[in-house]
Design a protein around this motif. Sequence first.
Motif, mmCIF file in Angstrom:
data_model
loop_
_atom_site.group_PDB
_atom_site.id
_atom_site.type_symbol
_atom_site.label_atom_id
_atom_site.label_comp_id
_atom_site.label_asym_id
_atom_site.label_seq_id
_atom_site.Cartn_x
_atom_site.Cartn_y
_atom_site.Cartn_z
ATOM 1 N N PHE A 156 0.552 5.431 0.515
ATOM 2 C CA PHE A 156 -0.370 6.403 1.110
ATOM 3 C C PHE A 156 -0.170 7.799 0.522
ATOM 4 O O PHE A 156 0.899 8.133 0.012
ATOM 5 N N MET B 132 0.832 -1.196 0.000
ATOM 6 C CA MET B 132 0.000 0.000 0.000
ATOM 7 C C MET B 132 0.872 1.255 0.000
ATOM 8 O O MET B 132 1.877 1.330 0.701
ATOM 9 N N HIS C 254 4.052 8.318 4.765
ATOM 10 C CA HIS C 254 4.254 7.548 6.001
ATOM 11 C C HIS C 254 5.533 6.737 5.986
ATOM 12 O O HIS C 254 5.551 5.578 6.396
ATOM 13 N N LEU C 255 6.621 7.330 5.516
ATOM 14 C CA LEU C 255 7.917 6.667 5.657
ATOM 15 C C LEU C 255 8.287 6.676 7.134
ATOM 16 O O LEU C 255 7.802 7.515 7.899
#
Lengths: 240, 219
Positions: free
Chosen positions: A83, A81, A87-88
Amino acid sequence: MINTSNLSKTFGKNEVLKGISTTIKHGEVVAVIGPSGSGKSTFLRCLNLLEQPTSGEIHINDINITAGKVDKLKIRKNIGMVFQHFHLFPHMTVLENVTYAPQKVKNLSKQEANRLGKELIAKVGLTDKEDAYPNRLSGGQKQRVAIARALAMEPEIMLFDEPTSALDPEMVKEVLDVMKDLATTGMTMVIVTHEMNFAKEVADKVLFLDGGVLMEEGDPKEFFTEPKTSRAKDFLDKVL
Amino acid sequence: MNLDFNQIVPYIPFILEGIVATLKFVSISIIVGFILGTLLAICKITKVPLLKWIADAYTSIFRGTPLILQLMIIYFAVPQLTGLDITAFVSAVLAFGLNSAAYVSEIIRAGIMAVDKGQTEAAEALGVPYKSMMLNIILPQAFKNILPALMNEFITLTKESAIVSTIGYLDLMRRAQIVGADIYRNFEPLLFAGLIYWVMVFILTKIGGLVERRMRQSD
Protein backbone atom coordinates in the motif's frame (compact mmCIF):
# COMPACT_ATOMS: atom_id res chain seq x y z
CA MET A 1 -2.94 -15.32 -15.52
CA ILE A 2 -5.12 -12.30 -14.78
CA ASN A 3 -7.93 -11.51 -17.13
CA THR A 4 -10.48 -8.75 -16.63
CA SER A 5 -13.44 -8.31 -18.88
CA ASN A 6 -15.67 -5.26 -18.85
CA LEU A 7 -14.68 -4.57 -15.23
CA SER A 8 -16.76 -1.74 -13.78
CA LYS A 9 -17.03 -0.13 -10.39
CA THR A 10 -19.35 2.59 -9.16
CA PHE A 11 -19.31 4.34 -5.82
CA GLY A 12 -22.81 5.71 -5.38
CA LYS A 13 -23.36 7.68 -8.56
CA ASN A 14 -19.68 7.99 -9.31
CA GLU A 15 -18.58 5.64 -12.09
CA VAL A 16 -14.92 5.02 -11.33
CA LEU A 17 -14.19 2.13 -13.69
CA LYS A 18 -16.02 1.95 -16.99
CA GLY A 19 -15.47 -1.51 -18.42
CA ILE A 20 -11.79 -2.40 -18.23
CA SER A 21 -10.79 -5.42 -20.30
CA THR A 22 -7.21 -6.56 -20.27
CA THR A 23 -4.95 -9.56 -19.83
CA ILE A 24 -1.87 -9.84 -17.68
CA LYS A 25 0.39 -12.77 -18.40
CA HIS A 26 2.35 -14.88 -15.96
CA GLY A 27 5.62 -13.16 -15.00
CA GLU A 28 4.62 -9.88 -16.58
CA VAL A 29 5.41 -6.56 -14.90
CA VAL A 30 2.59 -4.15 -15.62
CA ALA A 31 2.65 -0.46 -14.80
CA VAL A 32 -0.75 1.19 -14.41
CA ILE A 33 -0.48 4.93 -14.99
CA GLY A 34 -2.81 7.83 -15.51
CA PRO A 35 -3.94 11.10 -13.91
CA SER A 36 -5.26 11.07 -10.36
CA GLY A 37 -8.88 10.03 -10.16
CA SER A 38 -8.53 7.91 -13.28
CA GLY A 39 -9.42 4.71 -11.40
CA LYS A 40 -5.92 3.17 -11.25
CA SER A 41 -6.03 2.30 -7.59
CA THR A 42 -9.62 1.10 -7.79
CA PHE A 43 -8.64 -1.19 -10.66
CA LEU A 44 -5.81 -2.61 -8.59
CA ARG A 45 -7.99 -3.02 -5.50
CA CYS A 46 -10.56 -4.94 -7.52
CA LEU A 47 -7.93 -7.54 -8.41
CA ASN A 48 -7.77 -8.84 -4.83
CA LEU A 49 -11.38 -7.93 -4.10
CA LEU A 50 -10.62 -5.17 -1.61
CA GLU A 51 -13.22 -3.51 -3.81
CA GLN A 52 -16.07 -5.62 -5.08
CA PRO A 53 -16.57 -4.88 -8.79
CA THR A 54 -20.03 -3.60 -9.67
CA SER A 55 -20.06 -5.58 -12.90
CA GLY A 56 -17.73 -7.42 -15.21
CA GLU A 57 -15.49 -10.37 -14.50
CA ILE A 58 -12.01 -11.05 -13.20
CA HIS A 59 -10.39 -14.40 -13.90
CA ILE A 60 -7.22 -15.38 -12.09
CA ASN A 61 -5.65 -18.62 -13.28
CA ASP A 62 -8.92 -19.28 -15.09
CA ILE A 63 -10.95 -19.03 -11.89
CA ASN A 64 -13.70 -16.45 -11.93
CA ILE A 65 -13.15 -14.57 -8.67
CA THR A 66 -16.13 -12.31 -9.24
CA ALA A 67 -18.60 -15.20 -9.37
CA GLY A 68 -21.01 -15.01 -6.43
CA LYS A 69 -19.69 -17.13 -3.60
CA VAL A 70 -15.93 -17.26 -3.74
CA ASP A 71 -13.50 -17.75 -0.91
CA LYS A 72 -11.92 -14.31 -0.81
CA LEU A 73 -9.29 -15.38 1.72
CA LYS A 74 -8.11 -18.20 -0.53
CA ILE A 75 -7.78 -15.83 -3.49
CA ARG A 76 -5.93 -13.23 -1.43
CA LYS A 77 -3.44 -15.77 -0.12
CA ASN A 78 -2.07 -15.92 -3.63
CA ILE A 79 -1.97 -12.14 -4.20
CA GLY A 80 0.36 -9.91 -2.21
CA MET A 81 -0.40 -6.23 -1.84
CA VAL A 82 1.75 -3.23 -0.98
CA PHE A 83 0.00 0.00 0.00
CA GLN A 84 0.92 3.62 -0.41
CA HIS A 85 0.86 4.15 3.35
CA PHE A 86 2.53 0.83 4.23
CA HIS A 87 -0.06 -0.24 6.82
CA LEU A 88 2.46 -2.19 8.86
CA PHE A 89 1.09 -3.56 12.12
CA PRO A 90 2.41 -0.99 14.62
CA HIS A 91 2.25 -3.26 17.66
CA MET A 92 4.44 -5.93 16.09
CA THR A 93 8.17 -5.93 15.42
CA VAL A 94 9.48 -6.11 11.87
CA LEU A 95 9.96 -9.87 12.14
CA GLU A 96 6.50 -10.34 13.67
CA ASN A 97 4.95 -8.27 10.89
CA VAL A 98 6.53 -10.52 8.28
CA THR A 99 5.88 -13.85 10.01
CA TYR A 100 2.34 -13.25 11.26
CA ALA A 101 0.38 -14.17 8.14
CA PRO A 102 2.43 -17.26 7.21
CA GLN A 103 1.74 -18.63 10.69
CA LYS A 104 -1.94 -17.67 10.82
CA VAL A 105 -2.94 -18.28 7.24
CA LYS A 106 -0.57 -20.98 6.02
CA ASN A 107 -0.12 -22.67 9.39
CA LEU A 108 3.65 -22.54 9.25
CA SER A 109 5.39 -23.29 12.55
CA LYS A 110 7.01 -20.35 14.29
CA GLN A 111 10.40 -21.77 13.38
CA GLU A 112 9.61 -22.14 9.70
CA ALA A 113 8.01 -18.70 9.58
CA ASN A 114 11.01 -17.11 11.27
CA ARG A 115 13.41 -18.76 8.86
CA LEU A 116 11.38 -17.54 5.88
CA GLY A 117 10.89 -14.11 7.47
CA LYS A 118 14.56 -13.58 8.22
CA GLU A 119 15.45 -14.58 4.68
CA LEU A 120 13.01 -12.04 3.23
CA ILE A 121 14.04 -9.30 5.63
CA ALA A 122 17.63 -9.91 4.58
CA LYS A 123 16.56 -9.70 0.96
CA VAL A 124 15.15 -6.20 1.49
CA GLY A 125 18.28 -5.30 3.44
CA LEU A 126 16.86 -4.80 6.92
CA THR A 127 18.36 -7.62 8.96
CA ASP A 128 19.54 -5.16 11.61
CA LYS A 129 15.96 -3.94 12.09
CA GLU A 130 14.33 -7.32 12.69
CA ASP A 131 13.37 -6.53 16.28
CA ALA A 132 12.51 -2.88 15.75
CA TYR A 133 8.94 -1.60 15.85
CA PRO A 134 7.66 0.10 12.68
CA ASN A 135 7.65 3.61 14.14
CA ARG A 136 11.42 3.39 14.50
CA LEU A 137 11.79 2.97 10.73
CA SER A 138 11.99 5.50 7.93
CA GLY A 139 9.34 5.49 5.23
CA GLY A 140 11.56 3.63 2.81
CA GLN A 141 12.36 1.00 5.40
CA LYS A 142 8.68 0.62 6.26
CA GLN A 143 7.81 0.03 2.65
CA ARG A 144 10.56 -2.55 2.29
CA VAL A 145 9.18 -4.37 5.32
CA ALA A 146 5.72 -4.18 3.77
CA ILE A 147 7.08 -5.80 0.62
CA ALA A 148 8.75 -8.55 2.68
CA ARG A 149 5.49 -9.06 4.57
CA ALA A 150 3.56 -9.55 1.34
CA LEU A 151 6.23 -11.85 -0.09
CA ALA A 152 6.15 -14.01 3.03
CA MET A 153 2.87 -15.47 1.81
CA GLU A 154 4.75 -16.61 -1.30
CA PRO A 155 2.13 -15.18 -3.64
CA GLU A 156 2.08 -15.64 -7.39
CA ILE A 157 1.01 -12.06 -7.98
CA MET A 158 2.10 -8.83 -6.30
CA LEU A 159 0.04 -5.64 -6.40
CA PHE A 160 1.65 -2.28 -5.65
CA ASP A 161 -0.58 0.71 -4.97
CA GLU A 162 1.59 3.80 -5.45
CA PRO A 163 4.34 2.28 -3.31
CA THR A 164 6.61 5.33 -3.43
CA SER A 165 4.09 8.17 -3.36
CA ALA A 166 4.23 8.67 0.40
CA LEU A 167 8.03 8.58 0.58
CA ASP A 168 10.56 11.35 0.88
CA PRO A 169 12.40 11.68 -2.44
CA GLU A 170 15.66 10.26 -1.13
CA MET A 171 13.91 7.03 -0.12
CA VAL A 172 12.19 6.29 -3.39
CA LYS A 173 15.20 4.55 -4.90
CA GLU A 174 15.68 1.97 -2.17
CA VAL A 175 12.09 0.81 -2.61
CA LEU A 176 12.24 0.80 -6.40
CA ASP A 177 15.48 -1.20 -6.24
CA VAL A 178 13.75 -3.90 -4.19
CA MET A 179 10.93 -3.94 -6.72
CA LYS A 180 13.38 -4.18 -9.61
CA ASP A 181 15.03 -7.19 -7.99
CA LEU A 182 11.63 -8.74 -7.56
CA ALA A 183 10.78 -8.16 -11.21
CA THR A 184 13.85 -10.12 -12.29
CA THR A 185 12.66 -13.16 -10.35
CA GLY A 186 9.70 -13.59 -12.67
CA MET A 187 7.06 -12.40 -10.24
CA THR A 188 3.83 -11.21 -11.83
CA MET A 189 3.55 -7.58 -10.74
CA VAL A 190 0.87 -4.94 -11.20
CA ILE A 191 2.12 -1.53 -10.16
CA VAL A 192 0.14 1.67 -9.90
CA THR A 193 2.80 4.33 -10.06
CA HIS A 194 3.75 7.90 -10.84
CA GLU A 195 7.39 6.92 -11.37
CA MET A 196 7.50 7.14 -15.16
CA ASN A 197 11.18 6.28 -15.43
CA PHE A 198 10.65 3.17 -13.39
CA ALA A 199 7.70 2.19 -15.58
CA LYS A 200 9.75 2.79 -18.70
CA GLU A 201 12.70 0.80 -17.43
CA VAL A 202 11.11 -2.13 -15.61
CA ALA A 203 7.62 -2.67 -16.97
CA ASP A 204 6.83 -5.14 -19.73
CA LYS A 205 3.52 -3.42 -20.34
CA VAL A 206 1.86 -0.11 -19.58
CA LEU A 207 -1.83 0.40 -18.95
CA PHE A 208 -2.92 4.01 -19.33
CA LEU A 209 -6.19 4.81 -17.59
CA ASP A 210 -8.12 8.04 -17.86
CA GLY A 211 -11.59 8.72 -16.51
CA GLY A 212 -12.11 5.06 -15.67
CA VAL A 213 -11.40 3.95 -19.22
CA LEU A 214 -8.40 1.93 -20.39
CA MET A 215 -7.25 4.38 -23.07
CA GLU A 216 -4.10 2.62 -24.12
CA GLU A 217 -2.06 -0.44 -23.36
CA GLY A 218 1.16 -1.70 -24.76
CA ASP A 219 4.91 -1.72 -24.79
CA PRO A 220 6.40 1.00 -22.53
CA LYS A 221 8.95 2.13 -25.08
CA GLU A 222 6.29 2.73 -27.69
CA PHE A 223 3.91 4.28 -25.20
CA PHE A 224 6.40 6.76 -23.82
CA THR A 225 7.81 7.81 -27.18
CA GLU A 226 4.73 7.60 -29.37
CA PRO A 227 1.48 7.54 -27.44
CA LYS A 228 -1.48 6.83 -29.70
CA THR A 229 -4.16 8.87 -27.96
CA SER A 230 -4.16 12.60 -27.40
CA ARG A 231 -5.11 12.02 -23.74
CA ALA A 232 -1.94 10.04 -23.23
CA LYS A 233 0.07 12.71 -25.04
CA ASP A 234 -1.34 15.42 -22.79
CA PHE A 235 -0.64 13.36 -19.71
CA LEU A 236 2.93 12.57 -20.69
CA ASP A 237 3.58 16.20 -21.56
CA LYS A 238 2.60 17.14 -18.05
CA VAL A 239 4.55 14.50 -16.14
CA LEU A 240 7.72 14.08 -18.16
CA MET B 1 -15.75 17.14 67.46
CA ASN B 2 -15.55 13.94 69.39
CA LEU B 3 -13.84 11.57 67.00
CA ASP B 4 -12.76 8.37 68.62
CA PHE B 5 -11.21 5.84 66.32
CA ASN B 6 -10.43 3.51 69.23
CA GLN B 7 -14.08 2.51 69.18
CA ILE B 8 -13.83 0.84 65.78
CA VAL B 9 -10.64 -1.07 66.49
CA PRO B 10 -12.45 -4.29 67.50
CA TYR B 11 -14.46 -4.10 64.29
CA ILE B 12 -11.49 -3.63 61.97
CA PRO B 13 -11.18 -7.35 61.03
CA PHE B 14 -14.91 -7.39 60.30
CA ILE B 15 -14.62 -4.37 58.01
CA LEU B 16 -11.47 -5.67 56.34
CA GLU B 17 -13.28 -8.87 55.39
CA GLY B 18 -15.46 -6.56 53.33
CA ILE B 19 -12.48 -5.86 51.09
CA VAL B 20 -12.43 -9.51 50.04
CA ALA B 21 -16.21 -9.54 49.61
CA THR B 22 -16.10 -6.38 47.48
CA LEU B 23 -13.10 -7.39 45.41
CA LYS B 24 -14.54 -10.84 44.77
CA PHE B 25 -17.64 -9.64 43.00
CA VAL B 26 -16.07 -6.53 41.50
CA SER B 27 -13.30 -8.49 39.80
CA ILE B 28 -15.72 -11.06 38.42
CA SER B 29 -18.06 -8.27 37.28
CA ILE B 30 -15.19 -6.53 35.51
CA ILE B 31 -14.30 -9.73 33.66
CA VAL B 32 -17.94 -10.44 32.74
CA GLY B 33 -18.41 -6.83 31.62
CA PHE B 34 -15.22 -6.83 29.62
CA ILE B 35 -15.86 -10.07 27.73
CA LEU B 36 -19.53 -9.32 27.10
CA GLY B 37 -18.66 -5.71 26.22
CA THR B 38 -16.10 -6.86 23.64
CA LEU B 39 -18.63 -9.21 22.06
CA LEU B 40 -21.25 -6.46 21.99
CA ALA B 41 -18.77 -4.05 20.42
CA ILE B 42 -18.03 -6.57 17.67
CA CYS B 43 -21.78 -7.00 17.11
CA LYS B 44 -22.09 -3.22 16.77
CA ILE B 45 -19.54 -3.01 13.98
CA THR B 46 -20.73 -6.03 11.98
CA LYS B 47 -22.76 -5.70 8.83
CA VAL B 48 -25.44 -8.03 10.22
CA PRO B 49 -28.40 -5.75 11.04
CA LEU B 50 -29.94 -8.09 13.63
CA LEU B 51 -26.76 -8.35 15.71
CA LYS B 52 -26.30 -4.60 15.51
CA TRP B 53 -29.86 -4.02 16.61
CA ILE B 54 -29.57 -6.41 19.56
CA ALA B 55 -26.33 -4.83 20.75
CA ASP B 56 -27.72 -1.30 20.41
CA ALA B 57 -30.93 -2.22 22.24
CA TYR B 58 -28.91 -3.87 25.01
CA THR B 59 -26.79 -0.77 25.48
CA SER B 60 -29.80 1.48 25.41
CA ILE B 61 -31.56 -0.47 28.17
CA PHE B 62 -28.60 -0.96 30.50
CA ARG B 63 -27.32 2.58 30.08
CA GLY B 64 -30.78 4.09 30.19
CA THR B 65 -31.89 2.79 33.58
CA PRO B 66 -30.36 3.18 37.05
CA LEU B 67 -27.90 0.51 38.13
CA ILE B 68 -29.58 0.22 41.51
CA LEU B 69 -32.87 -0.53 39.77
CA GLN B 70 -31.24 -3.27 37.68
CA LEU B 71 -29.71 -4.72 40.82
CA MET B 72 -33.06 -4.75 42.60
CA ILE B 73 -34.84 -6.28 39.63
CA ILE B 74 -32.34 -9.12 39.54
CA TYR B 75 -32.30 -9.69 43.30
CA PHE B 76 -35.93 -9.08 44.29
CA ALA B 77 -38.03 -9.27 41.13
CA VAL B 78 -36.51 -12.21 39.26
CA PRO B 79 -37.18 -14.67 42.12
CA GLN B 80 -40.77 -13.47 42.24
CA LEU B 81 -41.10 -14.15 38.52
CA THR B 82 -39.27 -17.47 38.31
CA GLY B 83 -39.40 -18.85 41.82
CA LEU B 84 -35.63 -19.24 41.66
CA ASP B 85 -33.71 -18.08 44.67
CA ILE B 86 -30.80 -15.93 43.62
CA THR B 87 -28.02 -15.08 46.06
CA ALA B 88 -26.89 -11.52 46.68
CA PHE B 89 -23.48 -12.41 45.27
CA VAL B 90 -24.83 -13.74 41.98
CA SER B 91 -27.21 -10.79 41.68
CA ALA B 92 -24.36 -8.38 42.23
CA VAL B 93 -22.14 -10.03 39.62
CA LEU B 94 -25.00 -10.11 37.12
CA ALA B 95 -26.13 -6.52 37.66
CA PHE B 96 -22.65 -5.02 37.61
CA GLY B 97 -21.34 -7.28 34.86
CA LEU B 98 -24.30 -6.71 32.54
CA ASN B 99 -24.37 -2.99 33.26
CA SER B 100 -20.65 -2.54 32.78
CA ALA B 101 -20.79 -4.44 29.47
CA ALA B 102 -23.01 -1.69 28.03
CA TYR B 103 -20.46 1.01 28.83
CA VAL B 104 -17.44 -1.11 27.92
CA SER B 105 -18.99 -1.99 24.55
CA GLU B 106 -19.26 1.70 23.65
CA ILE B 107 -15.66 2.34 24.71
CA ILE B 108 -14.37 -0.61 22.70
CA ARG B 109 -16.49 0.27 19.69
CA ALA B 110 -14.96 3.74 19.66
CA GLY B 111 -11.51 2.16 20.01
CA ILE B 112 -12.06 -0.18 17.07
CA MET B 113 -13.39 2.66 14.90
CA ALA B 114 -10.29 4.70 15.68
CA VAL B 115 -7.94 2.02 14.32
CA ASP B 116 -6.77 3.01 10.83
CA LYS B 117 -8.84 1.30 8.14
CA GLY B 118 -5.59 0.42 6.40
CA GLN B 119 -4.92 -2.13 9.13
CA THR B 120 -8.03 -4.06 8.16
CA GLU B 121 -7.11 -3.84 4.50
CA ALA B 122 -3.55 -5.01 5.11
CA ALA B 123 -4.81 -8.00 7.09
CA GLU B 124 -7.46 -8.78 4.47
CA ALA B 125 -4.94 -8.54 1.66
CA LEU B 126 -2.80 -11.12 3.46
CA GLY B 127 -5.77 -13.47 3.62
CA VAL B 128 -6.05 -13.30 7.43
CA PRO B 129 -9.45 -14.61 8.61
CA TYR B 130 -11.78 -12.13 10.33
CA LYS B 131 -11.46 -13.66 13.79
CA SER B 132 -7.65 -13.65 13.78
CA MET B 133 -7.62 -10.14 12.35
CA MET B 134 -9.83 -8.87 15.17
CA LEU B 135 -7.97 -10.74 17.89
CA ASN B 136 -4.38 -10.14 16.78
CA ILE B 137 -4.45 -6.93 14.74
CA ILE B 138 -7.41 -4.68 15.49
CA LEU B 139 -8.26 -5.27 19.16
CA PRO B 140 -4.69 -4.95 20.51
CA GLN B 141 -4.42 -1.54 18.84
CA ALA B 142 -7.88 -0.53 19.97
CA PHE B 143 -7.18 -1.54 23.59
CA LYS B 144 -4.02 0.48 23.68
CA ASN B 145 -5.95 3.61 22.76
CA ILE B 146 -8.87 3.05 25.08
CA LEU B 147 -7.00 1.88 28.14
CA PRO B 148 -7.50 5.16 30.04
CA ALA B 149 -11.24 5.09 29.31
CA LEU B 150 -11.45 1.43 30.35
CA MET B 151 -9.59 2.12 33.58
CA ASN B 152 -12.06 4.89 34.26
CA GLU B 153 -14.92 2.44 33.84
CA PHE B 154 -13.29 -0.12 36.15
CA ILE B 155 -12.71 2.55 38.80
CA THR B 156 -16.32 3.68 38.58
CA LEU B 157 -17.45 0.10 38.92
CA THR B 158 -15.26 -0.46 41.98
CA LYS B 159 -16.71 2.56 43.74
CA GLU B 160 -20.30 2.09 42.63
CA SER B 161 -20.07 -1.46 43.94
CA ALA B 162 -21.05 0.10 47.29
CA ILE B 163 -24.69 0.03 46.23
CA VAL B 164 -24.82 -3.75 46.69
CA SER B 165 -25.15 -2.88 50.35
CA THR B 166 -28.80 -2.16 49.50
CA ILE B 167 -29.48 -5.86 48.85
CA GLY B 168 -27.77 -6.92 52.02
CA TYR B 169 -24.53 -8.18 50.49
CA LEU B 170 -21.85 -7.89 53.16
CA ASP B 171 -19.43 -5.74 51.22
CA LEU B 172 -17.17 -3.04 52.57
CA MET B 173 -19.92 -0.42 52.61
CA ARG B 174 -22.51 -2.63 54.30
CA ARG B 175 -20.03 -3.61 56.98
CA ALA B 176 -19.18 0.01 57.71
CA GLN B 177 -22.89 0.73 58.11
CA ILE B 178 -23.34 -2.24 60.44
CA VAL B 179 -20.46 -1.10 62.61
CA GLY B 180 -21.88 2.41 62.63
CA ALA B 181 -25.22 1.12 63.85
CA ASP B 182 -23.53 -1.04 66.44
CA ILE B 183 -21.47 1.66 68.12
CA TYR B 184 -23.79 4.60 67.38
CA ARG B 185 -20.93 6.36 65.65
CA ASN B 186 -20.99 6.67 61.88
CA PHE B 187 -18.17 8.98 61.05
CA GLU B 188 -15.31 6.69 62.04
CA PRO B 189 -16.39 3.49 60.22
CA LEU B 190 -17.48 5.42 57.13
CA LEU B 191 -14.22 7.32 57.01
CA PHE B 192 -12.33 4.07 57.42
CA ALA B 193 -14.29 2.47 54.59
CA GLY B 194 -13.71 5.54 52.45
CA LEU B 195 -9.99 5.25 52.99
CA ILE B 196 -10.05 1.62 51.90
CA TYR B 197 -12.02 2.45 48.74
CA TRP B 198 -9.51 5.15 47.94
CA VAL B 199 -6.58 2.76 48.41
CA MET B 200 -8.24 0.17 46.17
CA VAL B 201 -8.79 2.72 43.42
CA PHE B 202 -5.26 4.00 43.89
CA ILE B 203 -3.84 0.50 43.36
CA LEU B 204 -6.11 -0.03 40.36
CA THR B 205 -4.84 3.24 38.86
CA LYS B 206 -1.25 2.12 39.37
CA ILE B 207 -1.94 -1.21 37.68
CA GLY B 208 -3.53 0.69 34.79
CA GLY B 209 -0.44 2.85 34.45
CA LEU B 210 1.74 -0.24 34.41
CA VAL B 211 -0.31 -1.94 31.70
CA GLU B 212 -0.33 1.27 29.70
CA ARG B 213 3.43 1.51 29.82
CA ARG B 214 3.78 -2.10 28.71
CA MET B 215 1.51 -1.48 25.75
CA ARG B 216 3.49 1.62 24.79
CA GLN B 217 6.49 -0.60 24.12
CA SER B 218 6.01 -0.18 20.40
CA ASP B 219 5.96 3.64 20.51
